[in-house]
Design a protein around this motif. Sequence first.
Motif, mmCIF file in Angstrom:
data_model
loop_
_atom_site.group_PDB
_atom_site.id
_atom_site.type_symbol
_atom_site.label_atom_id
_atom_site.label_comp_id
_atom_site.label_asym_id
_atom_site.label_seq_id
_atom_site.Cartn_x
_atom_site.Cartn_y
_atom_site.Cartn_z
ATOM 1 N N ASN A 93 1.127 -1.122 0.123
ATOM 2 C CA ASN A 93 0.139 0.088 -0.033
ATOM 3 C C ASN A 93 0.922 1.221 -0.034
ATOM 4 N N LYS A 94 0.587 1.991 -1.073
ATOM 5 C CA LYS A 94 1.692 3.050 -1.299
ATOM 6 C C LYS A 94 1.644 4.173 -0.096
ATOM 7 N N TYR A 95 0.331 4.333 0.502
ATOM 8 C CA TYR A 95 -0.043 5.538 1.525
ATOM 9 C C TYR A 95 0.618 4.890 2.815
ATOM 10 N N ILE A 96 0.527 3.733 3.178
ATOM 11 C CA ILE A 96 0.859 3.092 4.187
ATOM 12 C C ILE A 96 2.407 3.194 4.603
ATOM 13 N N ASN A 97 3.094 2.735 3.280
ATOM 14 C CA ASN A 97 4.433 2.895 3.388
ATOM 15 C C ASN A 97 4.964 4.304 3.128
ATOM 16 N N MET A 98 4.272 5.192 2.866
ATOM 17 C CA MET A 98 4.634 6.778 2.853
ATOM 18 C C MET A 98 4.545 7.149 4.226
ATOM 19 N N LEU A 99 3.519 6.783 5.088
ATOM 20 C CA LEU A 99 3.256 7.087 6.253
ATOM 21 C C LEU A 99 4.516 6.545 7.073
ATOM 22 N N SER A 150 5.299 14.499 11.040
ATOM 23 C CA SER A 150 5.203 13.660 9.829
ATOM 24 C C SER A 150 5.464 14.522 8.626
ATOM 25 N N PHE A 154 7.806 14.250 5.862
ATOM 26 C CA PHE A 154 7.615 14.058 4.546
ATOM 27 C C PHE A 154 8.343 15.039 3.421
ATOM 28 N N LYS A 158 10.906 14.714 0.460
ATOM 29 C CA LYS A 158 10.478 15.130 -0.841
ATOM 30 C C LYS A 158 11.276 16.088 -1.515
#
Length: 192
Positions: A93-99, A150, A154, A158
């Motif tokens: 899951n892209k969003y879970i990994n980003m978090l 967070s 982030f 980025k």
Amino acid sequence: MMFFLVVYSIGGYLRLHYQDKIKSIYHTKYRNILIAALILILLGKGALEMLGVILNKPNAIITKPSLYFGEVVGIPLATIMFLTFATMKMRYNKYINMLAETVLGVLNDNELFTQTIIWDHIFPNLNYITSDYYLLFWAVKILGVFIVCSAIDFLRGKYIEPHIERFIDRHFDSWLGYWNRIVLKARAVIHI
């Protein structure tokens, strides 16, 4: 931070030596133990903190064990956390990994920001310690720190890290050559 080093160390050890014995059929058992352990830790720490509030001594010696209560059960908790997540069937899951990438930054990077600005100035603890909304205050405070840190991490990942990575990639070969020359000179001096 020490707790996370313990978690990673135990996880690495279990994965290295007991990978074949870690079975996903035990996931429910591991998950239930983890939930019970987390509830007990939170209740224990909360009880010690509330005892300090009831005694009107929030910084009294009675509340000091609550600082270390989580560390006492850290190794068993780290073990059961690793076993729970190692046996969990998860999809990408892209969003879970980003978090997940930003969470370490919450713990690591923003010490000045979290401790000085958020903890002391935006959410001053002593202003709310006798309030009826003390638990709500803590929940909002923790959520606020998590969201702000967070977001900072982030943005760092980025916008800042790509420049640092390009700089390192551009100069790495010359740094490696310089290091090899130093090693060769050191070997010549000590006759290895």
